[in-house]
Design a protein around this motif. Structure first.
Motif, PDB file in Angstrom:
ATOM      1  N   SER A  67     -28.778  43.178  95.439  1.00 45.85           N
ATOM      2  CA  SER A  67     -29.718  43.303  96.567  1.00 45.85           C
ATOM      3  C   SER A  67     -31.160  43.046  96.164  1.00 45.85           C
ATOM      4  N   ARG A  68     -31.353  42.326  95.062  1.00 48.54           N
ATOM      5  CA  ARG A  68     -32.705  42.153  94.524  1.00 48.54           C
ATOM      6  C   ARG A  68     -33.373  40.835  94.924  1.00 48.54           C
ATOM      7  N   ARG A  69     -32.780  40.126  95.861  1.00 52.38           N
ATOM      8  CA  ARG A  69     -33.353  38.826  96.236  1.00 52.38           C
ATOM      9  C   ARG A  69     -34.760  38.970  96.796  1.00 52.38           C
ATOM     10  N   ASP A  70     -34.984  39.979  97.649  1.00 53.39           N
ATOM     11  CA  ASP A  70     -36.330  40.177  98.213  1.00 53.39           C
ATOM     12  C   ASP A  70     -37.338  40.493  97.120  1.00 53.39           C
ATOM     13  N   ALA A  71     -36.950  41.322  96.180  1.00 55.15           N
ATOM     14  CA  ALA A  71     -37.850  41.669  95.077  1.00 55.15           C
ATOM     15  C   ALA A  71     -38.180  40.429  94.252  1.00 55.15           C
ATOM     16  N   GLU A  72     -37.176  39.607  93.980  1.00 56.05           N
ATOM     17  CA  GLU A  72     -37.398  38.391  93.203  1.00 56.05           C
ATOM     18  C   GLU A  72     -38.303  37.415  93.940  1.00 56.05           C
ATOM     19  N   THR A  73     -38.126  37.348  95.264  1.00 52.99           N
ATOM     20  CA  THR A  73     -38.978  36.467  96.072  1.00 52.99           C
ATOM     21  C   THR A  73     -40.425  36.913  96.037  1.00 52.99           C
ATOM     22  N   VAL A  74     -40.634  38.222  96.141  1.00 53.71           N
ATOM     23  CA  VAL A  74     -41.993  38.755  96.100  1.00 53.71           C
ATOM     24  C   VAL A  74     -42.625  38.501  94.738  1.00 53.71           C
ATOM     25  N   MET A  75     -41.898  38.733  93.674  1.00 52.11           N
ATOM     26  CA  MET A  75     -42.438  38.508  92.329  1.00 52.11           C
ATOM     27  C   MET A  75     -42.816  37.044  92.134  1.00 52.11           C
ATOM     28  N   SER A  76     -41.959  36.144  92.580  1.00 53.18           N
ATOM     29  CA  SER A  76     -42.243  34.718  92.473  1.00 53.18           C
ATOM     30  C   SER A  76     -43.463  34.342  93.297  1.00 53.18           C
ATOM     31  N   GLY A  77     -43.572  34.938  94.494  1.00 47.82           N
ATOM     32  CA  GLY A  77     -44.714  34.656  95.359  1.00 47.82           C
ATOM     33  C   GLY A  77     -46.031  35.086  94.748  1.00 47.82           C
ATOM     34  N   ILE A  78     -46.043  36.256  94.115  1.00 47.20           N
ATOM     35  CA  ILE A  78     -47.261  36.744  93.465  1.00 47.20           C
ATOM     36  C   ILE A  78     -47.672  35.814  92.334  1.00 47.20           C
ATOM     37  N   GLU A  79     -46.717  35.433  91.508  1.00 40.83           N
ATOM     38  CA  GLU A  79     -47.019  34.551  90.375  1.00 40.83           C
ATOM     39  C   GLU A  79     -47.527  33.191  90.855  1.00 40.83           C
ATOM     40  N   THR A  80     -46.908  32.671  91.904  1.00 39.88           N
ATOM     41  CA  THR A  80     -47.332  31.374  92.430  1.00 39.88           C
ATOM     42  C   THR A  80     -48.732  31.458  93.015  1.00 39.88           C
ATOM     43  N   ARG A  81     -48.999  32.525  93.767  1.00 42.85           N
ATOM     44  CA  ARG A  81     -50.311  32.678  94.389  1.00 42.85           C
ATOM     45  C   ARG A  81     -51.410  32.805  93.331  1.00 42.85           C
ATOM     46  N   ILE A  82     -51.164  33.561  92.292  1.00 42.04           N
ATOM     47  CA  ILE A  82     -52.155  33.708  91.219  1.00 42.04           C
ATOM     48  C   ILE A  82     -52.431  32.353  90.563  1.00 42.04           C
ATOM     49  N   LYS A  83     -51.372  31.598  90.354  1.00 43.20           N
ATOM     50  CA  LYS A  83     -51.517  30.281  89.741  1.00 43.20           C
ATOM     51  C   LYS A  83     -52.314  29.346  90.642  1.00 43.20           C
ATOM     52  N   LEU A  84     -51.998  29.348  91.934  1.00 44.82           N
ATOM     53  CA  LEU A  84     -52.704  28.479  92.875  1.00 44.82           C
ATOM     54  C   LEU A  84     -54.176  28.847  92.974  1.00 44.82           C
ATOM     55  N   ARG A  85     -54.459  30.129  93.013  1.00 43.05           N
ATOM     56  CA  ARG A  85     -55.855  30.563  93.095  1.00 43.05           C
ATOM     57  C   ARG A  85     -56.645  30.085  91.882  1.00 43.05           C
ATOM     58  N   ALA A  86     -56.050  30.198  90.722  1.00 41.84           N
ATOM     59  CA  ALA A  86     -56.736  29.781  89.498  1.00 41.84           C
ATOM     60  C   ALA A  86     -57.002  28.281  89.501  1.00 41.84           C
ATOM     61  N   GLN A  87     -56.110  27.521  90.113  1.00 42.31           N
ATOM     62  CA  GLN A  87     -56.254  26.072  90.130  1.00 42.31           C
ATOM     63  C   GLN A  87     -57.174  25.585  91.250  1.00 42.31           C
ATOM     64  N   ARG A  88     -57.092  26.213  92.407  1.00 44.71           N
ATOM     65  CA  ARG A  88     -57.798  25.694  93.585  1.00 44.71           C
ATOM     66  C   ARG A  88     -59.237  26.189  93.725  1.00 44.71           C
ATOM     67  N   LYS A  89     -59.508  27.413  93.316  1.00 45.37           N
ATOM     68  CA  LYS A  89     -60.860  27.945  93.492  1.00 45.37           C
ATOM     69  C   LYS A  89     -61.932  27.122  92.789  1.00 45.37           C
ATOM     70  N   PRO A  90     -61.719  26.656  91.553  1.00 44.22           N
ATOM     71  CA  PRO A  90     -62.757  25.838  90.911  1.00 44.22           C
ATOM     72  C   PRO A  90     -63.068  24.564  91.703  1.00 44.22           C
ATOM     73  N   GLN A  91     -62.059  23.980  92.343  1.00 46.26           N
ATOM     74  CA  GLN A  91     -62.281  22.782  93.157  1.00 46.26           C
ATOM     75  C   GLN A  91     -63.173  23.105  94.347  1.00 46.26           C
ATOM     76  N   VAL A  92     -62.874  24.212  94.993  1.00 45.66           N
ATOM     77  CA  VAL A  92     -63.677  24.622  96.152  1.00 45.66           C
ATOM     78  C   VAL A  92     -65.080  25.018  95.716  1.00 45.66           C
ATOM     79  N   ASP A  93     -65.178  25.733  94.601  1.00 43.82           N
ATOM     80  CA  ASP A  93     -66.488  26.144  94.092  1.00 43.82           C
ATOM     81  C   ASP A  93     -67.374  24.937  93.794  1.00 43.82           C
ATOM     82  N   ALA A  94     -66.792  23.928  93.162  1.00 44.82           N
ATOM     83  CA  ALA A  94     -67.557  22.727  92.826  1.00 44.82           C
ATOM     84  C   ALA A  94     -68.035  22.015  94.096  1.00 44.82           C
TER      85      ALA A  94
END
Length: 322
Positions: free
Chosen positions: A288-315
């Motif tokens: 029954s851990r699919r929801d937990a795995e989805t949330v964990m993956s979502g957090i990791e992806t969001r952190i990665k995207l923020r690190a990549q996209r914010k410098p572009q927007v800042d510039a």
């Protein structure tokens, strides 16, 4: 239409001539530009090039798209006040002219899309800390629900939500008193939910503690914890885990595997991934851990995207003078 196909000069020409295109073409270009930017196939700032060239009288669907996208980008800066302030200055400069055109008060000839856009823009501007919008929401809220001009039904929840999100202790107490006194179940439930969206951490903590009492009712109590997680995912998750025996009584057994990880779904701290994993291993069946795995993956992806996209927007913002 895409820089990946045509290059910077051609995209700049499209951006400047954006207002001359049909609504369908505009939406198509904006949606594709956003998707390609978030996917890393072009700069995330390309969407901003389009948004800044949209006239105030553009179709409501265009402005709805812009409001939602700018609000989403703003969330990338949560916890980084200095950089967020620069982004918000730009975002407000884009959205304010569109809102000034339709205003707070409904007009007899307003179309349904305009009515929906009014509500969205008010909420988005307040979320971007537009002081004038927040002040007007507070003024209208103070007038009371019986004043149809100040608190029309279409804006009542939006106005109350703005006031609740920006509440101080006195305002929170007033909302609490209103919730306890309210006789209409639907409105009562809404008020208890509003008590849980305050951005102030101390007030969010009060909402969590209230949720574990008998006062709100079991359904409202679980909803309150979930509402707190909107602005304070780490706090809501940690609180629910620390009070798991009490919280379990508020959540159906078939929903717990989704409820607890879901509280942390908006987290921006990678440490939350380990917390969710530990909770899942201790309290959620392996099947029954699919929801937990989805949330964990979502957090990791969001952190990665923020690190990549914010410098572009800042510039881009720096280049634009923000």
């Amino acid at each position: 239409y895409y820089r990946t196909l045509y290059g910077a000069e051609q995209f700049a020409a499209i951006s400047k001539g954006f207002a001359t295109l049909s609504t369908m073409d505009q939406l198509g270009i904006m949606n594709d530009t956003w998707a390609l930017g978030m996917g890393g196939l072009r700069s995330a700032s390309d969407y901003l090039d389009l948004a800044k060239n949209v006239p105030a009288d553009a179709d409501p669907a265009i402005w709805s798209d812009i409001a939602g996208s700018l609000s989403g980008l703003d969330g990338y800066y949560d916890g980084d006040a200095k950089r967020q302030a620069k982004f918000r200055k730009f975002a407000l400069s884009v959205l304010r002219p569109a809102f000034a055109r339709i205003g707070w008060n409904a007009k007899a000839d307003d179309s349904a899309p305009v009515q929906l856009l009014r509500t969205q823009l008010i909420g988005t501007l307040a979320g971007l800390d537009d002081e004038a919008v927040i002040a007007e929401a507070r003024r209208r809220f103070a007038a009371g629900p019986d004043d149809a001009n100040a608190m029309p039904p279409a804006l009542r929840n939006t106005i109350t939500g703005i006031v609740a999100y920006n509440a101080d202790a006195a305002t929170w107490d007033k909302l609490h008193a209103m919730a306890k006194a309210e006789k209409t179940p639907l409105i009562k439930d809404s008020l208890y939910s509003m008590l849980s969206i305050a951005k102030d951490k101390a007030l969010a903590q009060r909402a969590l503690e209230l949720a574990l009492t008998d006062e709100p009712g079991a359904t409202n109590s679980a909803g309150m914890i979930g509402a707190v997680s909107g602005s304070h995912p780490d706090m809501a998750f940690d609180f629910a885990v620390a009070h798991r025996e009490q919280v379990d009584k508020l959540v159906d057994s078939t929903s717990r595997a989704r409820f607890y990880p879901g509280l942390a779904s908006g987290a921006a701290d990678v440490a939350m991934v380990a917390k969710i994993k530990a909770f899942a291993e201790a309290h959620i069946a392996a099947t029954s851990r699919r929801d937990a795995e989805t949330v964990m993956s979502g957090i990791e992806t969001r952190i990665k995207l923020r690190a990549q996209r914010k410098p572009q927007v800042d510039a881009w913002l720096k280049k634009q003078g923000y």
